[in-house]
Design a protein around this motif. Structure first.
Motif, PDB file in Angstrom:
ATOM      1  N   TYR A  11      53.802  -6.311  16.684  1.00 47.60           N
ATOM      2  CA  TYR A  11      53.660  -6.567  18.126  1.00 47.60           C
ATOM      3  C   TYR A  11      55.017  -6.493  18.812  1.00 47.60           C
ATOM      4  CZ  TYR A  11      53.037  -9.592  22.262  1.00 47.60           C
ATOM      5  OH  TYR A  11      53.038 -10.121  23.520  1.00 47.60           O
ATOM      6  N   ILE A  12      56.032  -7.070  18.163  1.00 41.02           N
ATOM      7  CA  ILE A  12      57.361  -7.160  18.794  1.00 41.02           C
ATOM      8  C   ILE A  12      58.040  -5.801  18.834  1.00 41.02           C
ATOM      9  CG2 ILE A  12      59.629  -8.284  18.607  1.00 41.02           C
ATOM     10  CD1 ILE A  12      58.161 -10.648  17.274  1.00 41.02           C
ATOM     11  N   LEU A  59      66.289   6.992  15.263  1.00 39.47           N
ATOM     12  CA  LEU A  59      67.619   7.510  15.586  1.00 39.47           C
ATOM     13  C   LEU A  59      68.210   8.348  14.466  1.00 39.47           C
ATOM     14  CD1 LEU A  59      69.071   4.244  17.148  1.00 39.47           C
ATOM     15  CD2 LEU A  59      68.231   6.251  18.375  1.00 39.47           C
ATOM     16  N   THR A  78      56.471  -2.962  19.245  1.00 42.26           N
ATOM     17  CA  THR A  78      55.556  -2.066  19.978  1.00 42.26           C
ATOM     18  C   THR A  78      54.595  -1.269  19.098  1.00 42.26           C
ATOM     19  OG1 THR A  78      56.917  -0.044  20.047  1.00 42.26           O
ATOM     20  CG2 THR A  78      57.358  -1.723  21.728  1.00 42.26           C
ATOM     21  N   LEU A 115      61.304  -9.534  10.422  1.00 44.95           N
ATOM     22  CA  LEU A 115      61.425  -8.921  11.746  1.00 44.95           C
ATOM     23  C   LEU A 115      62.719  -8.125  11.869  1.00 44.95           C
ATOM     24  CD1 LEU A 115      60.374  -8.519  14.597  1.00 44.95           C
ATOM     25  CD2 LEU A 115      61.464 -10.666  15.243  1.00 44.95           C
ATOM     26  N   ILE A 116      63.814  -8.668  11.308  1.00 34.72           N
ATOM     27  CA  ILE A 116      65.110  -7.976  11.357  1.00 34.72           C
ATOM     28  C   ILE A 116      64.995  -6.619  10.650  1.00 34.72           C
ATOM     29  CG2 ILE A 116      67.496  -8.099  10.523  1.00 34.72           C
ATOM     30  CD1 ILE A 116      67.090  -9.968  12.795  1.00 34.72           C
ATOM     31  N   MET A 117      64.289  -6.611   9.495  1.00 32.55           N
ATOM     32  CA  MET A 117      64.141  -5.348   8.766  1.00 32.55           C
ATOM     33  C   MET A 117      63.223  -4.387   9.505  1.00 32.55           C
ATOM     34  SD  MET A 117      64.233  -6.469   4.807  1.00 32.55           S
ATOM     35  CE  MET A 117      63.148  -7.855   4.754  1.00 32.55           C
ATOM     36  N   SER A 123      67.437 -11.581  16.668  1.00 30.99           N
ATOM     37  CA  SER A 123      66.737 -10.296  16.595  1.00 30.99           C
ATOM     38  C   SER A 123      66.750  -9.588  17.949  1.00 30.99           C
ATOM     39  CB  SER A 123      65.306 -10.491  16.086  1.00 30.99           C
ATOM     40  OG  SER A 123      64.525 -11.180  17.020  1.00 30.99           O
ATOM     41  N   ALA A 149      59.305 -12.986  20.308  1.00 31.98           N
ATOM     42  CA  ALA A 149      58.026 -12.788  20.993  1.00 31.98           C
ATOM     43  C   ALA A 149      57.874 -13.746  22.158  1.00 31.98           C
ATOM     44  CB  ALA A 149      56.861 -12.963  20.022  1.00 31.98           C
ATOM     45  N   ILE A 193      71.726  -2.308  19.019  1.00 28.60           N
ATOM     46  CA  ILE A 193      71.394  -0.970  18.532  1.00 28.60           C
ATOM     47  C   ILE A 193      71.107  -0.037  19.709  1.00 28.60           C
ATOM     48  CG2 ILE A 193      69.775   0.380  17.169  1.00 28.60           C
ATOM     49  CD1 ILE A 193      69.387  -1.984  15.355  1.00 28.60           C
ATOM     50  N   THR A 202      53.149 -14.748  14.941  1.00 28.21           N
ATOM     51  CA  THR A 202      53.356 -13.988  16.187  1.00 28.21           C
ATOM     52  C   THR A 202      52.285 -14.316  17.216  1.00 28.21           C
ATOM     53  OG1 THR A 202      53.957 -12.253  14.629  1.00 28.21           O
ATOM     54  CG2 THR A 202      54.139 -11.745  16.953  1.00 28.21           C
ATOM     55  N   VAL A 218      73.676   1.935  13.849  1.00 34.82           N
ATOM     56  CA  VAL A 218      72.448   1.198  13.548  1.00 34.82           C
ATOM     57  C   VAL A 218      72.502   0.543  12.165  1.00 34.82           C
ATOM     58  CG1 VAL A 218      71.350   3.419  13.080  1.00 34.82           C
ATOM     59  CG2 VAL A 218      69.946   1.399  13.299  1.00 34.82           C
ATOM     60  N   PHE A 266      72.688  -3.533  11.368  1.00 34.17           N
ATOM     61  CA  PHE A 266      71.664  -4.200  10.551  1.00 34.17           C
ATOM     62  C   PHE A 266      72.316  -5.005   9.430  1.00 34.17           C
ATOM     63  CE2 PHE A 266      69.368  -3.731   6.449  1.00 34.17           C
ATOM     64  CZ  PHE A 266      68.432  -4.723   6.665  1.00 34.17           C
ATOM     65  N   THR A 297      63.409 -16.015  14.050  1.00 33.69           N
ATOM     66  CA  THR A 297      63.601 -14.727  14.728  1.00 33.69           C
ATOM     67  C   THR A 297      62.355 -14.302  15.496  1.00 33.69           C
ATOM     68  OG1 THR A 297      62.934 -13.581  12.716  1.00 33.69           O
ATOM     69  CG2 THR A 297      65.281 -13.832  13.080  1.00 33.69           C
ATOM     70  N   MET A 303      70.206  -8.117  18.209  1.00 33.74           N
ATOM     71  CA  MET A 303      70.350  -6.934  17.358  1.00 33.74           C
ATOM     72  C   MET A 303      69.732  -5.710  18.026  1.00 33.74           C
ATOM     73  SD  MET A 303      68.867  -6.492  13.551  1.00 33.74           S
ATOM     74  CE  MET A 303      68.138  -4.963  13.028  1.00 33.74           C
ATOM     75  N   ARG A 304      68.581  -5.913  18.660  1.00 30.73           N
ATOM     76  CA  ARG A 304      67.919  -4.802  19.325  1.00 30.73           C
ATOM     77  C   ARG A 304      68.796  -4.267  20.466  1.00 30.73           C
ATOM     78  NH1 ARG A 304      61.630  -4.876  21.375  1.00 30.73           N
ATOM     79  NH2 ARG A 304      61.817  -3.007  22.635  1.00 30.73           N
ATOM     80  N   ILE A 364      62.887  -4.187  12.810  1.00 28.15           N
ATOM     81  CA  ILE A 364      63.635  -3.605  13.927  1.00 28.15           C
ATOM     82  C   ILE A 364      64.582  -2.525  13.399  1.00 28.15           C
ATOM     83  CG2 ILE A 364      65.302  -4.098  15.745  1.00 28.15           C
ATOM     84  CD1 ILE A 364      64.083  -6.877  15.996  1.00 28.15           C
ATOM     85  N   ALA A 365      65.264  -2.846  12.276  1.00 27.03           N
ATOM     86  CA  ALA A 365      66.184  -1.866  11.694  1.00 27.03           C
ATOM     87  C   ALA A 365      65.421  -0.600  11.285  1.00 27.03           C
ATOM     88  CB  ALA A 365      66.912  -2.477  10.500  1.00 27.03           C
ATOM     89  N   TRP A 405      62.622   0.538  12.365  1.00 24.96           N
ATOM     90  CA  TRP A 405      62.129   1.213  13.567  1.00 24.96           C
ATOM     91  C   TRP A 405      63.218   2.101  14.159  1.00 24.96           C
ATOM     92  CZ3 TRP A 405      61.976  -1.794  18.788  1.00 24.96           C
ATOM     93  CH2 TRP A 405      61.394  -1.015  19.785  1.00 24.96           C
ATOM     94  N   PHE A 406      64.424   1.537  14.334  1.00 21.73           N
ATOM     95  CA  PHE A 406      65.504   2.302  14.954  1.00 21.73           C
ATOM     96  C   PHE A 406      66.058   3.353  14.008  1.00 21.73           C
ATOM     97  CE2 PHE A 406      65.768  -1.239  18.022  1.00 21.73           C
ATOM     98  CZ  PHE A 406      65.691  -0.482  19.173  1.00 21.73           C
ATOM     99  N   ILE A 407      66.131   3.026  12.712  1.00 24.83           N
ATOM    100  CA  ILE A 407      66.637   4.022  11.768  1.00 24.83           C
ATOM    101  C   ILE A 407      65.689   5.216  11.747  1.00 24.83           C
ATOM    102  CG2 ILE A 407      67.013   4.492   9.312  1.00 24.83           C
ATOM    103  CD1 ILE A 407      68.181   1.656   9.091  1.00 24.83           C
TER     104      ILE A 407
END
Lengths: 301, 224
Positions: free
Chosen positions: A217-218, A130, A220, A118-120, B177, B170, B184, B66, B191, B195, B166, B180-181, A122-123, A125-127
């Protein structure tokens, strides 16, 4: 279920009677738990026909479930292909004779195995959004693929490595003896055998990839679970029912894949000896035994 | 670099990790108890319990975490009225623990069963020969050896649990997590460093657990 009964003797008349009683008690216990759940659900009006009717309407499938399933499969397909490439590259890299390449690949693999998917995601997604200026509607898919590829690629790299290590030593030695280089021996002798031996574990890893797409899902990504969530947020709010259908879809696909992996393990087991090998033990060994060893590794979400 | 450190100092990263560790601790505890119980069911002579155990493991293991997690806060709590606390945050925390427990219990079951598979058949036969029936044989002879054989897969399950904590994102639990969101979104320039910082935190937690369980599994293995 027949090749077991090592923990307990084949029962005599008294034992059989006890087991029969235990069976009845056990059945009553299990059915009781199920009945309790059903009563609880009924009390909370979860069997309201209107809520279940939504699940069989054509619109629900056309606009929610099927597009969601499609997005799930798209993400999984990209991730499976890319993770295979990543895994082969870094798995072979960890077997290289050059210490620098070996060290670099080891660090990469160990790092991405230790970081939650999940951490990867999110990263990624934003990378994408952005830094790489990926259009906002594509960024979640990008994130899902990045997360799944890096994590599962690392696991596959480990599979490749252990697959090659599991081969009989003579294979590599024979290749060197006929004048092949280490690279040639890996490429044309050891890897093909290792890949066949690791096929069942690979398929188990594909199950993990498919399951983990739900993490989208988390962030989006409009995959199956998110579609189910959308169905649930419309009147008459059949959220339990929608999740139930989504879960059944995941379970069916994954059980079919796991079953295929089990079948393969048994077919290959006789040939290579590297896969599905298991010390004879006390436990009840059902079909999944060969896969079970590697599943310990594959406990992703 | 110093700018980035200033950004970091605005957030309680250690506090967020602490939430993950608490989730992991309680879920590991409960999953171990439930998993041991299910493993006993799966190796018992009683077919109905065996089937129930196998059914649980196969269904749960093939469901995405999830879904389990989202079902906690969207179905169990609002629809079925399962509430651990009047406080929203506490309630979400325990629903997340419940979801992690349900999911990982199936992996604990399989780990223990693979541990049982490391015990040679002769042990069970010997236990029977000296007149032990199923429960005493399991308790005195098989399980003590099985747990030692199961340390490595249990360690893998624990590591997966640490990382999967993490997914409590949900269930709206304010863990790493989620933090972190937020970081960012507030400091989009950083970013990649953000990470890497979060990722290294997990490496620091996960790698020692892997080393310790590998060491223990060798140290405590029953030599045969």
């Amino acid at each position: 279920m027949s090749a077991q009964a090592v923990l307990f003797d084949s029962p005599g008349p008294k034992g059989r009677r006890n087991i029969a009683v235990g069976n009845v008690v056990g059945t009553v216990f299990v059915l009781g738990v199920l009945a309790w759940v059903i009563v609880q659900m009924a009390e909370k009006e979860q069997f309201d026909p209107a809520k279940w009717a939504v699940m069989v309407e054509a619109d629900t499938w056309e606009f929610y479930f099927l597009p969601g399933l499609q997005n799930t499969l798209i993400a999984a397909a990209y991730a499976i292909v890319l993770a295979m490439i990543f895994g082969l590259l870094f798995g072979v890299g960890r077997l290289a004779s050059n210490a620098l390449i070996r060290g670099f690949c080891s660090v990469i693999v160990e790092f991405f195995r230790a970081v939650p998917v999940l951490i990867m995601m999110i990263a990624g997604w934003f990378i994408a959004a952005l830094v790489l200026n990926v259009p906002p509607e594509d960024a979640p898919l990008f994130g899902v693929i990045v997360g799944l590829t890096l994590y599962n690629g690392s696991v596959i790299a480990e599979l490749v490595r252990s697959g090659v290590h599991g081969l009989a030593k003579g294979q590599g030695e024979a290749a060197l003896a006929i004048g092949m280089t280490r690279g040639q021996s890996l490429r044309s002798i050891e890897l093909p055998q290792a890949l066949i031996a690791m096929l069942p574990s690979l398929i188990s890893q594909f199950v993990v990839i498919l399951k983990d797409t739900a993490l989208g899902y988390i962030i989006t990504y409009p995959e199956l679970l998110r579609s189910a969530r959308l169905i649930g947020s419309n009147a008459p709010f059949p959220i339990l029912q929608a999740f139930f259908v989504a879960a059944v879809m995941f379970i069916v696909i994954n059980i079919v894949l796991s079953f295929a992996a089990g079948r393969l393990a048994r077919r290959i087991g006789g040939r290579s000896g590297a896969a599905g090998k298991q010390a004879p033990g006390v436990g009840i060994t059902t079909g999944m035994a060969g896969v079970a060893d590697t599943r310990g590794e594959a406990t992703g979400s | 670099m110093s700018d980035f450190l200033e950004v970091l100092s605005n957030y309680d990263i250690a506090g967020a990790y602490w939430v993950n560790l608490k989730l992991t601790f309680f879920a590991a505890l409960f999953a171990f108890m439930l998993g041991t119980f299910l493993a006993m069911m799966r190796i018992s002579p009683i077919a109905s319990l065996r089937m129930a155990g196998a059914g649980y493991v196969n269904l749960v293991r093939n469901t995405p975490l999830t879904i389990v997690m989202a079902s906690g806060i969207l179905v169990l709590w609002p629809q079925l009225g399962l509430q651990f606390s009047d406080d929203f945050a506490t309630n979400f925390f325990w629903l997340a623990v419940l979801a992690l427990t349900i999911y990982h219990a199936s992996f604990v079951t399989e780990s223990i069963r693979s541990g049982v598979n490391t015990v040679p058949v002769g042990q069970a036969e010997a236990a029977r020969a000296i007149g032990l029936s199923f429960l005493p044989a399991a308790r005195l002879v098989i399980l003590p050896q099985a747990f030692r054989g199961a340390i490595a897969p249990l360690g893998n399950t624990l590591i997966a649990l640490i990382k999967n904590s993490t997914v409590a994102a949900a269930a709206s639990v304010p863990e790493v997590s989620v933090m972190m969101r937020t970081m960012i979104e507030n400091d989009a320039n950083y970013v990649v460093p953000i990470f890497l910082t979060i990722a290294v935190g997990f490496v620091i937690i996960v790698v020692p657990v892997g080393l310790i369980t590998t060491y223990l599994s060798r140290r405590l293995a029953v030599s045969r």
